[in-house]
Enzyme design. Structure first.
Site, PDB file in Angstrom:
ATOM      1  N   GLY A   1       7.995  49.584  47.145  1.00 49.63           N
ATOM      2  CA  GLY A   1       8.966  48.597  47.601  1.00 49.63           C
ATOM      3  C   GLY A   1       8.687  48.099  49.013  1.00 49.63           C
TER       4      GLY A   1
ATOM      5  N   GLN B   1      16.941  48.569  44.174  1.00 46.14           N
ATOM      6  CA  GLN B   1      18.087  49.363  43.692  1.00 46.14           C
ATOM      7  C   GLN B   1      18.722  48.752  42.449  1.00 46.14           C
ATOM      8  OE1 GLN B   1      19.038  52.333  44.885  1.00 46.14           O
ATOM      9  NE2 GLN B   1      17.661  52.368  46.637  1.00 46.14           N
TER      10      GLN B   1
ATOM     11  N   HIS C   1       9.587  54.671  42.010  1.00 44.27           N
ATOM     12  CA  HIS C   1      10.254  55.981  42.112  1.00 44.27           C
ATOM     13  C   HIS C   1      11.772  55.902  42.095  1.00 44.27           C
ATOM     14  CE1 HIS C   1      11.372  56.264  46.533  1.00 44.27           C
ATOM     15  NE2 HIS C   1      10.579  55.212  46.553  1.00 44.27           N
TER      16      HIS C   1
ATOM     17  N   THR D   1      -8.012  49.194  44.819  1.00 45.63           N
ATOM     18  CA  THR D   1      -8.251  49.632  43.441  1.00 45.63           C
ATOM     19  C   THR D   1      -6.920  49.936  42.770  1.00 45.63           C
ATOM     20  OG1 THR D   1     -10.374  50.549  44.056  1.00 45.63           O
ATOM     21  CG2 THR D   1      -9.378  51.416  42.040  1.00 45.63           C
TER      22      THR D   1
ATOM     23  N   CYS E   1      18.047  57.389  61.372  1.00 49.79           N
ATOM     24  CA  CYS E   1      18.032  58.315  62.485  1.00 49.79           C
ATOM     25  C   CYS E   1      16.910  57.861  63.421  1.00 49.79           C
ATOM     26  CB  CYS E   1      17.731  59.696  61.925  1.00 49.79           C
ATOM     27  SG  CYS E   1      18.228  61.005  62.990  1.00 49.79           S
TER      28      CYS E   1
HETATM   29  N1  PLP Z   1      14.192  48.403  49.361  1.00 49.58           N
HETATM   30  C1  PLP Z   1      15.280  49.109  49.050  1.00 49.58           C
HETATM   31  C2  PLP Z   1      16.561  48.401  48.778  1.00 49.58           C
HETATM   32  C3  PLP Z   1      15.210  50.500  48.968  1.00 49.58           C
HETATM   33  O1  PLP Z   1      16.301  51.198  48.679  1.00 49.58           O
HETATM   34  C4  PLP Z   1      13.968  51.129  49.236  1.00 49.58           C
HETATM   35  C5  PLP Z   1      13.862  52.612  49.233  1.00 49.58           C
HETATM   36  O2  PLP Z   1      14.642  53.299  49.855  1.00 49.58           O
HETATM   37  C6  PLP Z   1      12.857  50.340  49.545  1.00 49.58           C
HETATM   38  C7  PLP Z   1      13.003  48.974  49.596  1.00 49.58           C
HETATM   39  C8  PLP Z   1      11.520  50.933  49.828  1.00 49.58           C
HETATM   40  O3  PLP Z   1      10.864  51.237  48.625  1.00 49.58           O
HETATM   41  P1  PLP Z   1       9.655  52.299  48.597  1.00 49.58           P
HETATM   42  O4  PLP Z   1      10.250  53.637  48.838  1.00 49.58           O
HETATM   43  O5  PLP Z   1       9.077  52.144  47.209  1.00 49.58           O
HETATM   44  O6  PLP Z   1       8.683  51.871  49.639  1.00 49.58           O
END
Ligand code: PLP
Length: 389
Positions: A68, A183, A205, A241, A331
């Site tokens: 993400g 999400q 994940h 890759t 944090c």
């Molecule tokens: N965007 C949102 C809304 C998320 O909740 C998260 C993960 O916490 C991410 C992006 C980041 O994704 P990734 O953990 O796959 O880099």
């Protein structure tokens, strides 16, 4: 143990683990021309087709990334650079103030280093961007907007955005809208074609797939400037890759998420409602964050502010009792900061220090809710007696 932090990461589905494990034992670079390479390519392309179908997209619109964070960065920076290159006047970036840091910090970086003028869109008390707010921001000068970015659903307070309506507004002005659907995927109906978005981020994940794999869904007409240069494997937009085992498992998890989404939303939504009722019964002054209407929030999300408490204290006291959740806030150098999301909804700084997010998932049970119900009252009392520092 009650694991109630599925929004941070959710356990991998057994079928995804099996698919990934099987592929780890197979050799082949999907870019190689020999038989092993062609086999890997076939596996990748079958997974791409399956994933695209789950997301209402065409296979050619799926750009695989390392998750993400990378997808968000590619969308925001890549589209900004491409649009500015085509027209130097386009330096205004419109963003919701409740974005994940992967978007927020990318946008702020563009402001600091690339001359972007960032404009944060107003949100209501539930953290929702209204289409009229996007329209008003664009109409101030439609000719200088590079892109807009508004997440599909918020990771902290669970509020679902009116993505389709926002995309309609953006399209009217020919402005690319990106939505972070990390999400939302698996919890609400996420259909790229029907949404009208230019770009959309998803991650493995969060839906029972592996870490470190994601995708940017990208309309064919968009060519963001790459973040990573190299072999140009993914539409010359993303190099590296291809991770065949992770892609395979991501597709398996996505298929599962798509097939079980309605049941998931109903069952997990019912557990979430029980959890909200239990917390409110134990701590009557707890304030629910996000949209109180179940239709307006993610079915797996329950977010609270507890007056007079430090979120970290609550988290650690619950952890000591085997209940794992999150404060939702970041944090910085070991110092707890109130969440930018909660502050953006108009919550005062002191109250914003006492937040907790319970996020449910495919392994959640009534026993998890019962554990929270039993623990939360005494935990809040203890945190209150410790007070705010
Ligand atoms: N965007 C949102 C809304 C998320 O909740 C998260 C993960 O916490 C991410 C992006 C980041 O994704 P990734 O953990 O796959 O880099």
């Amino acid at each position: 143990m009650a694991y109630l932090d599925h929004a941070a990461t959710t356990p991998m589905l057994p079928e995804a683990v099996r698919a990934m494990t099987a592929q780890l034992a197979v050799t082949g670079n999907a870019s190689s021309l020999h038989a092993a390479g062609r086999r890997a390519r076939r596996t990748v392309e079958e997974s791409r087709e399956s994933l695209a179908a789950c997301l209402g997209a065409r296979p050619s619109e799926m750009v695989f990334t390392a998750g993400g964070t990378e997808s968000d960065n590619l969308a925001v920076k890549g589209l900004y650079w491409a649009r500015r290159a085509a027209d130097p006047a386009r330096t205004r970036v419109l963003a919701s103030p409740v974005e994940h840091h992967a978007v927020l910090d990318a946008v702020d970086w563009l402001a600091e280093h690339e001359g972007a003028r960032v404009e944060y869109l107003p949100v209501d008390a539930y953290g929702r961007v209204h289409p009229d707010a996007l329209r008003a921001a664009i109409e101030r000068d439609p000719a200088d907007v590079a892109l807009a970015t508004v997440m599909w659903a918020n990771n902290e307070i669970g509020t679902i955005m009116p993505v389709r309506e926002l995309a309609d507004v953006a399209r009217e002005f020919d402005i690319p809208l990106h939505a972070d659907a990390v999400q939302a995927f698996g919890q609400v109906d996420v259909d790229f074609a029907a949404s009208g978005l230019a770009a959309m981020t998803v991650s493995g994940h969060k839906i029972g797939g592996p870490y470190g794999i994601g995708a940017l869904l990208l309309g064919r007409q968009y060519a963001p400037v790459p973040l990573l240069h190299g072999g140009g494997q993914e539409r010359h937009v993303r190099s590296g890759t291809l991770d065949t085992p992770a892609i395979t498992a991501f597709a398996v998890a996505a298929r599962h998420a798509a097939e079980h989404r309605a049941t998931f939303a109903r069952e997990v939504g019912a557990l979430r409602d029980e959890l909200i009722t239990a917390v409110r019964a134990a701590v009557p002054d707890a304030i629910l964050g996000g949209d109180p209407d179940p239709a307006g929030r993610l079915p797996a999300n329950a977010h609270f502010s507890f007056p007079g408490c430090e979120g970290d204290s609550l988290l650690l006291l619950l952890d000591a009792q085997g209940i794992e959740c999150s404060t939702g806030s970041a944090c910085t150098a070991g110092v707890a900061q109130p969440s930018h999301v909660v502050l953006a909804t108009g919550t005062d700084r002191e109250l914003a220090r006492g937040t907790l997010r319970f996020s449910l998932g495919h392994t959640s049970t009534g026993a998890d809710v019962a554990a929270v119900a039993a623990a939360i009252g005494p935990v809040v009392e203890r945190a209150r007696s410790a007070g705010l520092s």
